[in-house]
Design an enzyme around this catalytic site. Structure first.
Site, PDB file in Angstrom:
ATOM      1  CG  HIS A  56      -5.140   1.624   4.732  1.00 11.73           C
ATOM      2  ND1 HIS A  56      -5.694   2.713   5.345  1.00 11.73           N
ATOM      3  CD2 HIS A  56      -5.001   0.683   5.699  1.00 11.73           C
ATOM      4  CE1 HIS A  56      -5.858   2.459   6.642  1.00 11.73           C
ATOM      5  NE2 HIS A  56      -5.440   1.224   6.876  1.00 11.73           N
ATOM      6  CG  ASN A  96      -1.597   1.350   1.436  1.00 13.29           C
ATOM      7  OD1 ASN A  96      -2.423   1.751   0.619  1.00 13.29           O
ATOM      8  ND2 ASN A  96      -1.238   2.064   2.504  1.00 13.29           N
ATOM      9  CD  GLN A 133     -10.352   2.255  -0.110  1.00 13.85           C
ATOM     10  OE1 GLN A 133     -10.963   2.786  -1.035  1.00 13.85           O
ATOM     11  NE2 GLN A 133     -10.519   0.984   0.233  1.00 13.85           N
ATOM     12  CD  GLU A 191      -3.640  -5.280   8.701  1.00  9.70           C
ATOM     13  OE1 GLU A 191      -3.469  -4.924   9.865  1.00  9.70           O
ATOM     14  OE2 GLU A 191      -3.242  -4.609   7.726  1.00  9.70           O
ATOM     15  CG  ASP A 217      -1.800   5.756   0.138  1.00  7.75           C
ATOM     16  OD1 ASP A 217      -1.717   4.753   0.871  1.00  7.75           O
ATOM     17  OD2 ASP A 217      -2.758   5.955  -0.645  1.00  7.75           O
ATOM     18  CG  ASP A 263       0.781  -4.329   5.812  1.00 10.32           C
ATOM     19  OD1 ASP A 263       0.531  -4.685   6.976  1.00 10.32           O
ATOM     20  OD2 ASP A 263       1.156  -3.169   5.508  1.00 10.32           O
TER      21      ASP A 263
END
Ligand code: ARE
Ligand code: CA
Length: 475
Positions: free
Chosen positions: A213, A118, A170, A235, A179, A209
């Site tokens: 997001h 992510n 996100q 997750e 990000d 992971d």
């Protein structure tokens, strides 16, 4: 209960020699559906554990910590700040990683890698990573430049500030971590190249992971670019009132069911262990896609679940987890700490040192910071791994529930009685087991339990303890 896939015992070895990138994870050869997270274990130590303990016990797979190049520093969480996708980290070199995969496969254990995709680092100033790669917060030479990152503009710092807004969660930065624009072709391709590199070494699957997001559709597009058919577990922390829930990700693969982990702690407090028989009524993910656990590396730190610190209670929750027919369990094994940021056992250069289990490790043991807890080796846990393997897909039956105690069988193959109170419980239990002598597999040695012709037995269930018997463990 579903038998989880593990093709590789033979296929994986063949694929390795053929240099193929298509190891599959389709279930052949796995003796159980049990995974284990070996948190911050280095590659050499995982290899040894596969051979010595996990393979012989029938554990299906190990979830490793992130293997890619990361920022420098002593805390464990440096691993969650990728600097490049070189397989070179405090946990070992690429060669050591490959040797671990091969050794575990030989022992019949698959390797699932924690994939941090992510984001990159959360460092505001430029730096050099573990393997020597230079980087800036939004510059990773040869991989990503500023255009490959989100700058959400929804909060002052561009950090996530509002979990009730999907766009914020996100597109903003999780604790300042740069990000990635995971919707773009270039980012997806770089991530897939990394994951396919791991596939070429024989890796069988991935923990995604921080999946919450990334839009589920971005995760889907990335998975589409991975070679073969890797196992996927995501997750997505279940929290009430948030717009993004684990259910949104089920088309991509399995999810960790945090709700059950929270509930296990509650049940241990209230004595209502039988709640697990109605797991489906709690609004959890469907059993065949739920990865269940008592704790993980985050929850043992934020104290949202039980952990090794809870001693016998933790052991009892693990016994319940392994006995249940809801979901497929993932065990956890890490190191003792007082403060969340406590460094892990490492040498002067920051390499994580080989694991050696704390002497005398058992529920309630007085651990010192940095001790490897090795809770997966506790008698009750290993005993129940065998129990789960023995009962297979048999249904829950012969339930008995009184006060803080709860007992049930799985078909005519196994029976377990759990006591969540401070008083030992002397009780007669009615089971569907054939008559004869059995070993209590959650006690050291073989504590004999005699099942009579009518299927009943009488036993003393210790305070905060259990009695578990199955047809494959006889004196
Ligand atoms: C560290 C420092 C930070 C610093 C940052 C950047 O602690 O202060 O800003 O570095 O320099 C781990 C550690 C973090 C660490 C990070 C990077 O836990 O402390 O930050 O590595 O080194 C949310 C996410 C969930 C995430 C948890 C922790 O949804 O995905 O937060 N879990 C995974 C891993 C973590 C890891 C990361 C993600 C990052 O398991 O170990 O972080 O890769 C509600 C929401 C949840 C939310 C939760 C906590 O419950 O529903 O979604 O979880 O709150 O905020
Ligand atoms: Ca994101």
């Amino acid at each position: 209960m579903r038998r989880i896939p593990l093709a590789l015992v033979l296929a994986g070895t063949l694929a390795l020699t053929a240099c193929s990138t298509t190891t599959t994870f389709d279930g052949e050869g796995a003796r159980s559906d049990i995974g284990i997270q070996l948190f911050q274990w280095n590659w050499d130590s995982i290899a040894r554990e596969c051979t010595d303990v996990l393979g012989p016990a029938g554990i299906a797979w190990v979830l490793t910590s992130p293997p890619q190049e990361h920022i420098m520093g002593s805390p464990w969480w440096t691993a969650y700040q990728p600097v490049s996708y070189k397989i070179e980290s405090r946990l070992g070199t690429r060669e050591q990683f490959a040797a671990m995969v091969a050794t575990c496969h030989k022992a019949g254990v698959a390797i699932i890698v924690d994939a941090v995709i992510n984001h990159m680092t959360g460092q505001d100033s430029d730096g050099v990573g573990w393997a020597g790669s230079e980087f800036g917060h939004y510059e990773y030479p040869g991989i990503y430049t500023d255009k490959d990152f989100h700058h959400c503009g929804l909060s002052d710092s561009d950090d996530i500030t509002d979990y009730s807004s999907a766009g914020n969660v996100q597109n903003c930065e999780l604790v300042n971590l740069a990000d990635l624009a995971t919707e773009t072709e270039h980012v997806q391709e770089e991530i897939a190249t990394y994951l396919n590199d791991l596939r070429s070494i024989g890796v069988d699957g991935f923990r995604i992971d921080a999946a919450k997001h990334m839009p589920a559709s971005d995760v889907a597009e990335i998975i589409d670019r991975i070679d073969g058919d890797p196992y996927i577990v995501q997750e997505v922390i279940r929290s009430d009132g948030e717009p993004i829930q684990p259910e949104d990700y089920l088309d991509n693969g399995d999810v960790f069911e945090f709700g059950l982990a929270y509930q296990l702690m509650t049940w241990m407090k209230t004595g209502q262990l039988s709640g697990i028989a109605n797991a489906d009524s709690y609004g959890f993910a469907p059993s065949d896609q739920a990865r269940t656990f008592v704790d993980n590396h985050d929850t043992e730190r934020n104290r949202q679940t039980l952990s090794y610190r809870d001693g016998a209670k933790y052991q009892l929750a693990t016994i319940l987890l392994l006995a249940s027919d809801y979901g497929s369990p993932v065990l956890y094994s890490g190191y003792a700490f007082t403060i969340n940021n406590n460094s892990l056992p490492q040498d002067e250069e920051g390499r994580v040192t080989d694991v050696s289990c704390a002497k005398g490790s058992a529920p309630g043991h007085d651990f010192e910071d940095g001790d490897w807890v090795c809770q997966h080796r506790w008698v009750g846990t290993l005993g129940m791994v065998g129990w789960r393997e023995a009962v297979g897909d048999e249904p829950v039956q012969d339930e008995w529930n009184e006060g803080d105690a709860y007992a049930f069988g799985r078909g005519s193959l196994g029976f377990v009685a759990l006591n969540a109170s401070d008083e030992a419980l002397e009780q007669r239990f009615e089971t569907s087991l054939p008559s004869g002598s059995y070993c209590n597999v959650v006690a050291a040695g073989c504590d004999v339990v005699e099942v009579g012709a009518d299927g009943s037995f009488t036993a003393t269930v210790p305070a905060w303890g259990a009695v578990a018997i199955h047809v494959d463990a006889r004196p």
